[in-house]
Design a protein around this motif. Structure first.
Motif, PDB file in Angstrom:
ATOM      1  N   ARG A  16       0.879  -1.186   0.040  1.00  0.00           N
ATOM      2  CA  ARG A  16      -0.088  -0.022  -0.065  1.00  0.00           C
ATOM      3  C   ARG A  16       0.890   1.278   0.044  1.00  0.00           C
ATOM      4  O   ARG A  16       0.584   2.121  -0.803  1.00  0.00           O
ATOM      5  CB  ARG A  16      -0.720  -0.046   1.326  1.00  0.00           C
ATOM      6  CG  ARG A  16      -1.747   1.447   1.311  1.00  0.00           C
ATOM      7  CD  ARG A  16      -2.725   1.264   2.527  1.00  0.00           C
ATOM      8  NE  ARG A  16      -2.099   1.159   3.921  1.00  0.00           N
ATOM      9  CZ  ARG A  16      -1.338   2.152   4.292  1.00  0.00           C
ATOM     10  NH1 ARG A  16      -1.305   3.429   3.735  1.00  0.00           N
ATOM     11  NH2 ARG A  16      -0.757   2.072   5.484  1.00  0.00           N
ATOM     12  N   LEU A  21      -0.863   5.218  -1.434  1.00  0.00           N
ATOM     13  CA  LEU A  21      -2.318   4.976  -1.071  1.00  0.00           C
ATOM     14  C   LEU A  21      -2.227   5.026   0.418  1.00  0.00           C
ATOM     15  O   LEU A  21      -1.497   4.375   1.265  1.00  0.00           O
ATOM     16  CB  LEU A  21      -2.921   3.684  -1.569  1.00  0.00           C
ATOM     17  CG  LEU A  21      -3.039   3.574  -2.893  1.00  0.00           C
ATOM     18  CD1 LEU A  21      -3.820   2.229  -3.135  1.00  0.00           C
ATOM     19  CD2 LEU A  21      -3.733   4.900  -3.622  1.00  0.00           C
ATOM     20  N   GLN A  23      -4.732   4.364   4.001  1.00  0.00           N
ATOM     21  CA  GLN A  23      -5.598   3.106   4.275  1.00  0.00           C
ATOM     22  C   GLN A  23      -7.187   3.341   3.870  1.00  0.00           C
ATOM     23  O   GLN A  23      -7.571   2.607   3.168  1.00  0.00           O
ATOM     24  CB  GLN A  23      -5.789   2.763   5.842  1.00  0.00           C
ATOM     25  CG  GLN A  23      -4.565   2.246   6.219  1.00  0.00           C
ATOM     26  CD  GLN A  23      -4.394   1.735   7.595  1.00  0.00           C
ATOM     27  OE1 GLN A  23      -5.511   2.321   8.464  1.00  0.00           O
ATOM     28  NE2 GLN A  23      -3.786   1.135   8.273  1.00  0.00           N
ATOM     29  N   GLU A  25      -7.868   5.450   1.172  1.00  0.00           N
ATOM     30  CA  GLU A  25      -7.884   5.340  -0.410  1.00  0.00           C
ATOM     31  C   GLU A  25      -8.040   3.849  -0.857  1.00  0.00           C
ATOM     32  O   GLU A  25      -8.600   3.494  -1.739  1.00  0.00           O
ATOM     33  CB  GLU A  25      -6.476   6.159  -1.039  1.00  0.00           C
ATOM     34  CG  GLU A  25      -6.868   7.584  -0.758  1.00  0.00           C
ATOM     35  CD  GLU A  25      -5.469   8.320  -1.165  1.00  0.00           C
ATOM     36  OE1 GLU A  25      -5.548   9.292  -1.572  1.00  0.00           O
ATOM     37  OE2 GLU A  25      -4.266   7.485  -0.932  1.00  0.00           O
ATOM     38  N   LEU A  26      -7.310   2.972  -0.190  1.00  0.00           N
ATOM     39  CA  LEU A  26      -7.227   1.517  -0.382  1.00  0.00           C
ATOM     40  C   LEU A  26      -8.634   1.026  -0.020  1.00  0.00           C
ATOM     41  O   LEU A  26      -9.250   0.276  -0.901  1.00  0.00           O
ATOM     42  CB  LEU A  26      -5.979   0.856   0.291  1.00  0.00           C
ATOM     43  CG  LEU A  26      -6.028  -0.603   0.008  1.00  0.00           C
ATOM     44  CD1 LEU A  26      -6.000  -0.958  -1.496  1.00  0.00           C
ATOM     45  CD2 LEU A  26      -4.788  -1.274   1.026  1.00  0.00           C
ATOM     46  N   ARG A  29     -10.790   1.799  -2.942  1.00  0.00           N
ATOM     47  CA  ARG A  29     -10.684   1.259  -4.037  1.00  0.00           C
ATOM     48  C   ARG A  29     -11.311  -0.379  -3.848  1.00  0.00           C
ATOM     49  O   ARG A  29     -11.579  -0.919  -4.922  1.00  0.00           O
ATOM     50  CB  ARG A  29      -9.305   1.127  -4.537  1.00  0.00           C
ATOM     51  CG  ARG A  29      -8.890   2.502  -4.852  1.00  0.00           C
ATOM     52  CD  ARG A  29      -7.463   2.417  -5.386  1.00  0.00           C
ATOM     53  NE  ARG A  29      -7.084   3.941  -5.785  1.00  0.00           N
ATOM     54  CZ  ARG A  29      -5.932   4.130  -6.422  1.00  0.00           C
ATOM     55  NH1 ARG A  29      -5.176   3.037  -6.846  1.00  0.00           N
ATOM     56  NH2 ARG A  29      -5.492   5.363  -6.651  1.00  0.00           N
ATOM     57  N   GLN A  34     -12.336   1.613   6.067  1.00  0.00           N
ATOM     58  CA  GLN A  34     -10.980   1.748   6.493  1.00  0.00           C
ATOM     59  C   GLN A  34     -10.678   0.890   7.630  1.00  0.00           C
ATOM     60  O   GLN A  34      -9.507   0.172   7.695  1.00  0.00           O
ATOM     61  CB  GLN A  34     -10.815   3.307   6.652  1.00  0.00           C
ATOM     62  CG  GLN A  34      -9.292   3.603   7.204  1.00  0.00           C
ATOM     63  CD  GLN A  34      -8.923   3.317   8.792  1.00  0.00           C
ATOM     64  OE1 GLN A  34      -9.994   3.820   9.473  1.00  0.00           O
ATOM     65  NE2 GLN A  34      -7.923   3.342   9.037  1.00  0.00           N
ATOM     66  N   VAL A  37      -9.102  -2.381   6.604  1.00  0.00           N
ATOM     67  CA  VAL A  37      -7.991  -2.339   6.186  1.00  0.00           C
ATOM     68  C   VAL A  37      -7.047  -2.309   7.457  1.00  0.00           C
ATOM     69  O   VAL A  37      -5.746  -3.139   7.250  1.00  0.00           O
ATOM     70  CB  VAL A  37      -7.736  -1.200   5.124  1.00  0.00           C
ATOM     71  CG1 VAL A  37      -6.060  -1.087   4.674  1.00  0.00           C
ATOM     72  CG2 VAL A  37      -8.574  -1.341   3.773  1.00  0.00           C
ATOM     73  N   VAL A  54      -9.161  -6.671  -0.593  1.00  0.00           N
ATOM     74  CA  VAL A  54      -8.451  -5.622  -0.486  1.00  0.00           C
ATOM     75  C   VAL A  54      -6.810  -5.668  -1.133  1.00  0.00           C
ATOM     76  O   VAL A  54      -6.321  -4.762  -1.553  1.00  0.00           O
ATOM     77  CB  VAL A  54      -8.000  -5.474   1.198  1.00  0.00           C
ATOM     78  CG1 VAL A  54      -6.837  -4.274   1.471  1.00  0.00           C
ATOM     79  CG2 VAL A  54      -9.279  -5.390   1.835  1.00  0.00           C
ATOM     80  N   LEU A  58      -3.910  -3.535  -5.491  1.00  0.00           N
ATOM     81  CA  LEU A  58      -2.668  -3.527  -5.440  1.00  0.00           C
ATOM     82  C   LEU A  58      -1.750  -4.579  -6.325  1.00  0.00           C
ATOM     83  O   LEU A  58      -0.763  -4.642  -6.034  1.00  0.00           O
ATOM     84  CB  LEU A  58      -2.047  -3.874  -3.894  1.00  0.00           C
ATOM     85  CG  LEU A  58      -2.620  -2.871  -2.779  1.00  0.00           C
ATOM     86  CD1 LEU A  58      -2.080  -3.293  -1.205  1.00  0.00           C
ATOM     87  CD2 LEU A  58      -2.162  -1.460  -2.825  1.00  0.00           C
TER      88      LEU A  58
END
Length: 238
Positions: A16, A21, A23, A25-26, A29, A34, A37, A54, A58
């Motif tokens: 990440r 990115l 947490q 933003e990931l 996506r 959050q 993550v 998750v 990536l």
């Protein structure tokens, strides 16, 4: 917490950060929250399905490809060849490598189409309808029944997409001069422009990457994928 969960969490965080990115933003996506993550990165006991979801943005494939941080110059699939060779010595490790690369390529294609389609207020499924009209050639029109057979959609499902596309000004529907009880769907200039943007937009990285390949390499890749799909189709019908 197991040692494996902890290692996966560390690798996920490294990947990440390498992608630049947060947490949040990931999570956006991946379509999760959050805190989920954060739990993964701490190595807490979580479902494999969540880890897979998750990891996907990536470019990581848990289980098929060992979770590890990557950069743009490193081939994470090739880095796993030895692990496949040890785990399944009776199978050519390139079989697993191809599966992993196909999975990664599929995600890139889906993301590229959805990302560019969203710029025009559409979904990737709606873009497919526009593409079918474009491929029909001048005057870029078809009956709903023709589109149904070409796209393997039900008429109700197709109607929903056409309603949306017409509202966006991407297509028009008019009476069929050859069958007054039917309709003709035609691609509009706005629809043509949206399709052009899908290929030429800076975010269309998949198209750009393929265009940058040598023509011979593109042809070879296309032929190899065609042969693979023919084999898969034959085995499914057997």
């Amino acid at each position: 917490m197991s040692e494996r969960d902890d290692c996966a969490g560390v690798a996920l965080k490294q990947a990440r950060l390498a992608a630049g990115l947060t947490q949040r933003e990931l999570a956006r996506r991946a379509g999760v929250h959050q805190p989920q993550v954060a739990r993964l990165e701490r190595g807490e006991d979580v479902q494999v399905s969540l880890l897979t979801r998750v990891a996907a943005p990536l470019g990581l494939v848990p289980g098929l490809v060992r979770l590890q941080a990557v950069d743009g110059s490193r081939d994470i699939v090739e880095a796993n060849v030895d692990t496949w060779r040890v785990a399944w010595p009776q199978v050519d490790p390139q079989v697993f490598a191809i599966l992993a690369r196909l999975a990664q390529a599929g995600r890139h294609v889906e993301k590229a189409i959805e990302r560019t389609a969203a710029l025009h207020g559409m979904s990737g499924r709606e873009v497919v309808v526009l593409g079918a009209l474009r491929r029909s050639g001048p005057p870029y029109e078809s009956t709903p029944t023709g589109l149904k057979h070409l796209l393997w959609l039900s008429l109700p499902g197709l109607k929903k997409r056409l309603d949306r596309l017409e509202a966006l000004g991407m297509v028009t529907r008019a009476s069929n001069p050859r069958d007054r009880r039917g309709l003709v769907v035609r691609l509009t200039p706005k629809g043509h422009a949206a399709l052009e943007d899908l290929v030429t937009h800076p975010q269309a990285i998949v198209y750009r990457a393929l265009l940058e390949m040598a023509p011979g390499d593109r042809s070879q890749l296309s032929a190899s994928l065609r042969d693979l799909l023919v084999r898969l189709g034959s085995q499914q019908r057997a």
